[in-house]
Motif scaffolding. Structure first.
Motif, PDB file in Angstrom:
ATOM      1  N   ALA A  76       0.832  -1.205   0.000  1.00 46.50           N
ATOM      2  CA  ALA A  76       0.000   0.000   0.000  1.00 46.50           C
ATOM      3  C   ALA A  76       0.869   1.259   0.000  1.00 46.50           C
ATOM      4  O   ALA A  76       0.424   2.341  -0.359  1.00 46.50           O
ATOM      5  CB  ALA A  76      -0.918   0.005   1.226  1.00 46.50           C
ATOM      6  N   GLN A  77       2.139   1.109   0.408  1.00 53.08           N
ATOM      7  CA  GLN A  77       3.058   2.254   0.453  1.00 53.08           C
ATOM      8  C   GLN A  77       4.100   2.217  -0.660  1.00 53.08           C
ATOM      9  O   GLN A  77       4.605   3.257  -1.073  1.00 53.08           O
ATOM     10  CB  GLN A  77       3.781   2.279   1.806  1.00 53.08           C
ATOM     11  N   ALA A  78       4.463   1.017  -1.105  1.00 49.92           N
ATOM     12  CA  ALA A  78       5.525   0.870  -2.111  1.00 49.92           C
ATOM     13  C   ALA A  78       4.987   0.086  -3.305  1.00 49.92           C
ATOM     14  O   ALA A  78       4.034  -0.678  -3.180  1.00 49.92           O
ATOM     15  CB  ALA A  78       6.725   0.147  -1.502  1.00 49.92           C
ATOM     16  N   THR A  79       5.610   0.286  -4.459  1.00 48.28           N
ATOM     17  CA  THR A  79       5.256  -0.456  -5.673  1.00 48.28           C
ATOM     18  C   THR A  79       6.192  -1.652  -5.797  1.00 48.28           C
ATOM     19  O   THR A  79       7.406  -1.484  -5.891  1.00 48.28           O
ATOM     20  CB  THR A  79       5.384   0.457  -6.910  1.00 48.28           C
ATOM     21  N   LEU A  80       5.625  -2.857  -5.778  1.00 47.21           N
ATOM     22  CA  LEU A  80       6.402  -4.093  -5.902  1.00 47.21           C
ATOM     23  C   LEU A  80       6.139  -4.680  -7.284  1.00 47.21           C
ATOM     24  O   LEU A  80       4.972  -4.826  -7.684  1.00 47.21           O
ATOM     25  CB  LEU A  80       5.968  -5.106  -4.836  1.00 47.21           C
ATOM     26  N   ARG A  85       8.514  -8.188 -16.300  1.00 46.36           N
ATOM     27  CA  ARG A  85       7.125  -7.883 -16.675  1.00 46.36           C
ATOM     28  C   ARG A  85       6.986  -6.426 -17.144  1.00 46.36           C
ATOM     29  O   ARG A  85       5.891  -5.987 -17.469  1.00 46.36           O
ATOM     30  CB  ARG A  85       6.192  -8.126 -15.479  1.00 46.36           C
ATOM     31  N   VAL A  86       8.099  -5.697 -17.118  1.00 46.01           N
ATOM     32  CA  VAL A  86       8.093  -4.310 -17.619  1.00 46.01           C
ATOM     33  C   VAL A  86       9.134  -4.252 -18.746  1.00 46.01           C
ATOM     34  O   VAL A  86      10.290  -3.902 -18.525  1.00 46.01           O
ATOM     35  CB  VAL A  86       8.426  -3.297 -16.492  1.00 46.01           C
ATOM     36  N   PRO A  87       8.731  -4.656 -19.964  1.00 47.46           N
ATOM     37  CA  PRO A  87       9.717  -4.802 -21.054  1.00 47.46           C
ATOM     38  C   PRO A  87      10.435  -3.514 -21.435  1.00 47.46           C
ATOM     39  O   PRO A  87      11.473  -3.554 -22.100  1.00 47.46           O
ATOM     40  CB  PRO A  87       8.873  -5.344 -22.221  1.00 47.46           C
ATOM     41  N   GLU A  88       9.901  -2.354 -20.984  1.00 44.46           N
ATOM     42  CA  GLU A  88      10.582  -1.085 -21.272  1.00 44.46           C
ATOM     43  C   GLU A  88      11.996  -1.052 -20.691  1.00 44.46           C
ATOM     44  O   GLU A  88      12.865  -0.348 -21.207  1.00 44.46           O
ATOM     45  CB  GLU A  88       9.754   0.086 -20.733  1.00 44.46           C
ATOM     46  N   ARG A 370       0.495 -12.852  -6.133  1.00 53.53           N
ATOM     47  CA  ARG A 370       0.405 -12.630  -7.572  1.00 53.53           C
ATOM     48  C   ARG A 370      -0.389 -11.348  -7.886  1.00 53.53           C
ATOM     49  O   ARG A 370      -0.049 -10.598  -8.796  1.00 53.53           O
ATOM     50  CB  ARG A 370      -0.221 -13.852  -8.254  1.00 53.53           C
ATOM     51  N   ASN A 371      -1.443 -11.112  -7.095  1.00 51.20           N
ATOM     52  CA  ASN A 371      -2.243  -9.892  -7.306  1.00 51.20           C
ATOM     53  C   ASN A 371      -1.448  -8.632  -6.965  1.00 51.20           C
ATOM     54  O   ASN A 371      -1.521  -7.621  -7.670  1.00 51.20           O
ATOM     55  CB  ASN A 371      -3.516  -9.931  -6.446  1.00 51.20           C
ATOM     56  N   ILE A 372      -0.684  -8.691  -5.865  1.00 50.06           N
ATOM     57  CA  ILE A 372       0.155  -7.540  -5.465  1.00 50.06           C
ATOM     58  C   ILE A 372       1.150  -7.214  -6.581  1.00 50.06           C
ATOM     59  O   ILE A 372       1.325  -6.057  -6.966  1.00 50.06           O
ATOM     60  CB  ILE A 372       0.902  -7.847  -4.149  1.00 50.06           C
ATOM     61  N   LEU A 373       1.785  -8.255  -7.129  1.00 53.52           N
ATOM     62  CA  LEU A 373       2.785  -8.033  -8.176  1.00 53.52           C
ATOM     63  C   LEU A 373       2.138  -7.583  -9.486  1.00 53.52           C
ATOM     64  O   LEU A 373       2.695  -6.751 -10.208  1.00 53.52           O
ATOM     65  CB  LEU A 373       3.607  -9.297  -8.395  1.00 53.52           C
ATOM     66  N   ALA A 374       0.939  -8.106  -9.791  1.00 56.33           N
ATOM     67  CA  ALA A 374       0.247  -7.677 -11.017  1.00 56.33           C
ATOM     68  C   ALA A 374      -0.084  -6.187 -10.932  1.00 56.33           C
ATOM     69  O   ALA A 374       0.136  -5.434 -11.892  1.00 56.33           O
ATOM     70  CB  ALA A 374      -1.019  -8.507 -11.225  1.00 56.33           C
ATOM     71  N   ASP A 375      -0.590  -5.740  -9.776  1.00 57.40           N
ATOM     72  CA  ASP A 375      -0.896  -4.310  -9.593  1.00 57.40           C
ATOM     73  C   ASP A 375       0.375  -3.469  -9.674  1.00 57.40           C
ATOM     74  O   ASP A 375       0.399  -2.405 -10.299  1.00 57.40           O
ATOM     75  CB  ASP A 375      -1.560  -4.074  -8.220  1.00 57.40           C
ATOM     76  N   GLY A 376       1.440  -3.946  -9.019  1.00 60.77           N
ATOM     77  CA  GLY A 376       2.708  -3.207  -9.012  1.00 60.77           C
ATOM     78  C   GLY A 376       3.307  -3.108 -10.403  1.00 60.77           C
ATOM     79  O   GLY A 376       3.811  -2.045 -10.802  1.00 60.77           O
ATOM     80  N   GLU A 378       1.722  -3.100 -13.198  1.00 63.67           N
ATOM     81  CA  GLU A 378       0.914  -2.146 -13.982  1.00 63.67           C
ATOM     82  C   GLU A 378       1.308  -0.702 -13.649  1.00 63.67           C
ATOM     83  O   GLU A 378       1.490   0.127 -14.542  1.00 63.67           O
ATOM     84  CB  GLU A 378      -0.572  -2.378 -13.666  1.00 63.67           C
ATOM     85  N   ARG A 379       1.476  -0.422 -12.349  1.00 58.97           N
ATOM     86  CA  ARG A 379       1.861   0.940 -11.941  1.00 58.97           C
ATOM     87  C   ARG A 379       3.254   1.286 -12.454  1.00 58.97           C
ATOM     88  O   ARG A 379       3.504   2.373 -12.960  1.00 58.97           O
ATOM     89  CB  ARG A 379       1.832   1.070 -10.407  1.00 58.97           C
ATOM     90  N   ALA A 380       4.183   0.339 -12.293  1.00 62.57           N
ATOM     91  CA  ALA A 380       5.565   0.575 -12.731  1.00 62.57           C
ATOM     92  C   ALA A 380       5.617   0.789 -14.248  1.00 62.57           C
ATOM     93  O   ALA A 380       6.339   1.649 -14.742  1.00 62.57           O
ATOM     94  CB  ALA A 380       6.451  -0.605 -12.339  1.00 62.57           C
ATOM     95  N   ARG A 381       4.815   0.003 -14.969  1.00 62.56           N
ATOM     96  CA  ARG A 381       4.882   0.079 -16.425  1.00 62.56           C
ATOM     97  C   ARG A 381       4.396   1.435 -16.941  1.00 62.56           C
ATOM     98  O   ARG A 381       4.924   1.966 -17.926  1.00 62.56           O
ATOM     99  CB  ARG A 381       4.071  -1.060 -17.044  1.00 62.56           C
ATOM    100  N   LYS A 382       3.395   2.015 -16.272  1.00 60.97           N
ATOM    101  CA  LYS A 382       2.914   3.340 -16.677  1.00 60.97           C
ATOM    102  C   LYS A 382       4.030   4.374 -16.568  1.00 60.97           C
ATOM    103  O   LYS A 382       4.214   5.212 -17.446  1.00 60.97           O
ATOM    104  CB  LYS A 382       1.719   3.750 -15.810  1.00 60.97           C
TER     105      LYS A 382
END
Length: 400
Positions: A76-80, A85-88, A370-376, A378-382
């Motif tokens: 909730a505080q950090a992006t994991l 999963r972030v090909p950029e 898996r849900n925590i990492l999927a959300d993270g 998505e945020r990181a990729r943006k």
């Protein structure tokens, strides 16, 4: 107030131990309280040295993130997220490789050092030579301001700063930059625009470093600027072009040296570890059989705690009164080694109980991780996509 973005990663190459907990994870927990933090699973980095055993990486990813959560890292505080999963990351690494001099990579101290330490592996690979550049891409893609590292990793952050500087010098000259920068100055409002202009003049004409810092602080405090205008004003301030990639700072972390069971640094390669969430019986057995001061061959022989690996555990796990009891009792032979080890066992087991309790929901329901990492991811990729839009445009690859 502007909060500096922090980025850090960890390679999934096996179970985490108490060295990781005291050296890295406790620091992450503190940082997430005061900074926007991104913590990532560096699975591509793990392949640079474990390319022939990828199963180890796959098996370690989920367990490692459970250990992070057990240590108190808070999604909730950090992006994991997971690096691959972030090909950029890979795209920026490729583009940076076009302009990174070979000599910069060959002189990174850990390049030859790791080759010597891991002499049993063939590390004469393109990926191993380029892993510091991949690290740079990991940092620069998020425009991270702070990278928590130990002393041995400072050269990697310095390389990243040089890469950002070179990139900005080569590609930061966008068409009409001066006009766009002056327009951005006007958006500051008359009072701030005047102050910015004064500070810029003082820095560029007199080399006044304090004026530069004041101007940067002014920009950090200004809320209504777009990211593009902010980067233009940073570049205009220093007499360059648009600052597309931000130069990060090394955030030196003070961490207690977590000893292994034999007194050396705790490491899987030395087989001297206590793992996070290890069973009570196993932990107790390991500590009870730890080596002690060789001078104490018999119970009646006095010893020196400074020469005993157990003492290093007391430094981390015991309070002042217990440490005083150990110092006096060991030197006078009034306590035995078995007695001396018991407070350490108690301290480690108490810590492990908290870690296991925090981990339990994620062990019982792996879908949560898996849900925590999927959300993270998505945020990181943006964030990564924003940077790559600017990078492609600067390098003439946007074809808009």
């Amino acid at each position: 107030m502007y909060a500096e973005r922090v980025l850090s990663g960890m390679r999934p190459t096996g179970r985490l131990h108490l060295g990781h907990y005291h050296g890295v994870l406790k620091n992450w927990v503190k940082l997430q309280e005061v900074h926007p933090c991104l913590f990532f699973v560096a699975d591509w980095h793990a392949l640079t040295t474990n390319y022939d055993t990828p199963q180890v990486i796959e098996d370690s990813v989920w367990d490692m993130v459970v250990d992070w959560l057990a240590a108190g890292v808070d999604p909730a505080q950090a992006t994991l997220f997971i690096q691959s999963r972030v090909p950029e990351h890979a795209e920026l690494h490729l583009l940076l490789s076009m302009m990174c001099p070979l000599g910069w990579l060959e002189r990174v101290p850990t390049y030859k050092d790791q080759q010597e330490k891991l002499a049993g592996k063939d590390l004469s690979t393109y990926g191993f030579l380029g892993y510091p550049l991949l690290q740079s891409a990991d940092i620069l893609i998020y425009r991270a301001d702070q990278v928590p590292v130990g002393e041995d990793q400072v050269p990697h952050v310095e390389l990243t700063r040089e890469i950002a500087r070179r990139f900005n010098h080569l590609y930061g000259r966008e068409p009409g930059f001066e006009d766009k920068a002056r327009e951005a100055v006007r958006k500051l409002g008359s009072k701030r625009a005047r102050l910015y202009a004064e500070l810029r003049t003082r820095f560029q004409q007199e080399g006044d470093g304090e004026a530069l810092e004041q101007a940067k602080a002014l920009l950090e405090e200004t809320q209504n600027l777009t990211l593009g205008d902010r980067e233009r004003l940073y570049g205009y301030l220093e007499g360059g072009g648009k600052m597309i990639l931000a130069e990060p700072e090394a955030l030196l972390t003070e961490a207690p040296r977590m000893p292994g069971l034999d007194g050396q640094k705790m490491s899987k390669s030395y087989a001297n570890t206590i793992y996070l969430r290890e069973g009570d019986e196993s932990v107790t057995r390991k500590i009870r059989t730890m080596q002690t001061d060789p001078a104490r061959a018999r119970r009646a022989d006095p010893g020196d705690p400074e020469k005993c690996p157990v003492w290093q555990f007391h430094v981390i796990y015991s309070d002042d009164s217990t440490r005083a009891w150990v110092q006096e009792g060991c030197r006078s032979a009034s306590i035995g080694c078995v007695e001396c080890k018991q407070p350490v066992i108690d301290g480690v087991l108490k810590e492990q109980a908290v870690l296991r309790e925090r981990a339990m929901p994620y062990v019982e329901d792996p879908g949560l991780v898996r849900n925590i990492l999927a959300d993270g991811c998505e945020r990181a990729r943006k964030l990564a996509q924003e940077t790559m839009r600017d990078v492609r445009e600067a390098m003439g690859l946007s074809y808009g």
